[in-house]
Motif scaffolding. Sequence first.
Motif, mmCIF file in Angstrom:
data_model
loop_
_atom_site.group_PDB
_atom_site.id
_atom_site.type_symbol
_atom_site.label_atom_id
_atom_site.label_comp_id
_atom_site.label_asym_id
_atom_site.label_seq_id
_atom_site.Cartn_x
_atom_site.Cartn_y
_atom_site.Cartn_z
ATOM 1 N N LYS A 82 -18.557 3.228 4.878
ATOM 2 C CA LYS A 82 -17.798 1.998 4.687
ATOM 3 C C LYS A 82 -18.455 0.798 5.361
ATOM 4 C CE LYS A 82 -13.236 3.602 3.395
ATOM 5 N NZ LYS A 82 -11.795 3.620 3.685
ATOM 6 N N SER A 83 -17.935 -0.379 4.996
ATOM 7 C CA SER A 83 -18.544 -1.628 5.461
ATOM 8 C C SER A 83 -18.446 -1.798 6.970
ATOM 9 C CB SER A 83 -17.897 -2.827 4.763
ATOM 10 O OG SER A 83 -16.520 -2.915 5.066
ATOM 11 N N MET A 84 -17.461 -1.167 7.616
ATOM 12 C CA MET A 84 -17.378 -1.278 9.075
ATOM 13 C C MET A 84 -18.591 -0.631 9.736
ATOM 14 S SD MET A 84 -14.346 1.487 9.958
ATOM 15 C CE MET A 84 -14.578 1.550 11.744
ATOM 16 N N GLY A 133 -6.300 3.736 6.661
ATOM 17 C CA GLY A 133 -6.841 2.743 5.749
ATOM 18 C C GLY A 133 -7.959 1.900 6.339
ATOM 19 N N PHE A 134 -8.983 2.555 6.852
ATOM 20 C CA PHE A 134 -10.132 1.812 7.359
ATOM 21 C C PHE A 134 -10.735 0.957 6.236
ATOM 22 C CE2 PHE A 134 -10.121 5.519 10.290
ATOM 23 C CZ PHE A 134 -9.991 4.809 11.480
ATOM 24 N N GLY A 135 -10.923 -0.317 6.522
ATOM 25 C CA GLY A 135 -11.494 -1.232 5.536
ATOM 26 C C GLY A 135 -10.476 -1.897 4.639
ATOM 27 N N PHE A 136 -9.210 -1.531 4.757
ATOM 28 C CA PHE A 136 -8.158 -2.105 3.915
ATOM 29 C C PHE A 136 -7.263 -3.008 4.763
ATOM 30 C CE2 PHE A 136 -9.574 1.572 1.644
ATOM 31 C CZ PHE A 136 -9.354 1.332 0.302
ATOM 32 N N SER A 137 -7.230 -4.288 4.438
ATOM 33 C CA SER A 137 -6.382 -5.257 5.151
ATOM 34 C C SER A 137 -6.701 -5.291 6.643
ATOM 35 C CB SER A 137 -4.893 -4.929 4.956
ATOM 36 O OG SER A 137 -4.597 -4.713 3.611
ATOM 37 N N LYS A 138 -7.971 -5.110 6.984
ATOM 38 C CA LYS A 138 -8.378 -5.106 8.389
ATOM 39 C C LYS A 138 -9.759 -5.731 8.539
ATOM 40 C CE LYS A 138 -5.834 -0.796 8.891
ATOM 41 N NZ LYS A 138 -5.483 -0.738 7.444
ATOM 42 N N THR A 139 -9.930 -6.473 9.616
ATOM 43 C CA THR A 139 -11.245 -7.002 9.939
ATOM 44 C C THR A 139 -12.101 -5.890 10.535
ATOM 45 O OG1 THR A 139 -10.647 -7.602 12.204
ATOM 46 C CG2 THR A 139 -10.205 -9.246 10.471
ATOM 47 N N LEU A 140 -13.383 -6.168 10.697
ATOM 48 C CA LEU A 140 -14.269 -5.170 11.298
ATOM 49 C C LEU A 140 -13.769 -4.773 12.682
ATOM 50 C CD1 LEU A 140 -18.072 -4.940 11.071
ATOM 51 C CD2 LEU A 140 -17.041 -4.830 13.329
ATOM 52 N N ASP A 141 -13.405 -5.746 13.506
ATOM 53 C CA ASP A 141 -12.927 -5.425 14.860
ATOM 54 C C ASP A 141 -11.614 -4.648 14.822
ATOM 55 O OD1 ASP A 141 -15.117 -6.616 16.066
ATOM 56 O OD2 ASP A 141 -14.096 -8.520 16.452
ATOM 57 N N GLN A 142 -10.737 -4.981 13.891
ATOM 58 C CA GLN A 142 -9.475 -4.238 13.775
ATOM 59 C C GLN A 142 -9.714 -2.793 13.362
ATOM 60 O OE1 GLN A 142 -7.520 -6.804 10.981
ATOM 61 N NE2 GLN A 142 -6.582 -8.087 12.571
ATOM 62 N N ASN A 143 -10.701 -2.563 12.494
ATOM 63 C CA ASN A 143 -11.038 -1.186 12.122
ATOM 64 C C ASN A 143 -11.424 -0.367 13.342
ATOM 65 O OD1 ASN A 143 -10.742 -1.118 9.235
ATOM 66 N ND2 ASN A 143 -12.575 -2.385 9.057
ATOM 67 N N TYR A 144 -12.223 -0.945 14.226
ATOM 68 C CA TYR A 144 -12.660 -0.213 15.420
ATOM 69 C C TYR A 144 -11.524 -0.059 16.430
ATOM 70 C CZ TYR A 144 -17.374 0.195 13.748
ATOM 71 O OH TYR A 144 -18.463 0.557 12.999
ATOM 72 N N GLU A 145 -10.608 -1.011 16.463
ATOM 73 C CA GLU A 145 -9.430 -0.858 17.315
ATOM 74 C C GLU A 145 -8.577 0.313 16.832
ATOM 75 O OE1 GLU A 145 -5.354 -3.239 18.663
ATOM 76 O OE2 GLU A 145 -6.894 -4.293 17.511
ATOM 77 N N VAL A 146 -8.406 0.407 15.521
ATOM 78 C CA VAL A 146 -7.630 1.519 14.950
ATOM 79 C C VAL A 146 -8.311 2.855 15.252
ATOM 80 C CG1 VAL A 146 -6.848 2.584 12.803
ATOM 81 C CG2 VAL A 146 -6.546 0.126 13.154
ATOM 82 N N LEU A 147 -9.624 2.908 15.090
ATOM 83 C CA LEU A 147 -10.334 4.150 15.396
ATOM 84 C C LEU A 147 -10.181 4.523 16.868
ATOM 85 C CD1 LEU A 147 -12.208 6.434 14.532
ATOM 86 C CD2 LEU A 147 -14.149 4.908 14.937
#
Length: 275
Positions: free
Chosen positions: A222-224, A188-202
């Motif tokens: 996506k916005s990230m 769920g990239f972009g869902f309930s996550k900040t930009l930095d959290q998206n990159y941490e997940v990746l």
Amino acid sequence: MKSINCKGQLVTFETPKVMGILNITPNSFFDGGWHHSLEKIEQQIEKMLQEGAAIIDIGAYSTQPNAPFVSEEEELERMVPVVKHLVKKFPNAVFSIDTFRAEVAKQTLDLGAAMINDVSAGNLDDQMMQVVGSFKAPYIMMHMKGTPQNMQQFTDYDDVMHEMIYYFSDKMAQAQQHGIVDVIVDPGFGFSKTLDQNYEVLNKLDLLQNLNVPVLSALSRKSMIYKFFETTPQDALNGTTVLNTISLIKGANLLRVHDVREAVECVKLYTKTYC
């Protein structure tokens, strides 16, 4: 080897696959309003299939942050005639339905769709897993907290990956209880996550391999990407390709994308290098 059974057709992930996005909404963040006639929809599907898409994911409800609410009736009015037409026009294609509503899932699976892609993993409709299980259809479950309208209010995590793995483990157990055999997880990239959290997940995407099910990566435009570069979704194709490549290296089995040809090239170059 990871695989899913789509109406008797086995889709394997010995090499990663590409899922092409077909939005039939007027307001999706990148291609909203593009596919407003059956002729344009057919042309887009033909293009994606020719370019190598293994699955076509059809959505009639925009789930971008702050997207307006769409009633079940309106979603069905958008979705049902299109699916009914497409399963006849493209009988060998594998169609996924992007919905969080059990009734939309039921009616489209009845028409011949093969699988369901649920951004809420059953949280927004407690009948969803029962419906999917009754059809023995594959089920894509995504990680999200809240709803598409308020999800960006829920970005507090002690450890985002730890919470995500616990979330999926619980959801997979529920799915099994409802007779769902084939599950795919989407972080769920972009869902309930900040930009930095998206990159941490990746960066830690490979941890999802511990769930022993296919992993979907949906990063397309996506916005990230475009917020990081301070541009727009229209300028985010190159960034998408870079992050798709990282996703593959980190173990993604399925790329959900707007631009099929570029993603297929990504998979081919990854496979040539690593497999």
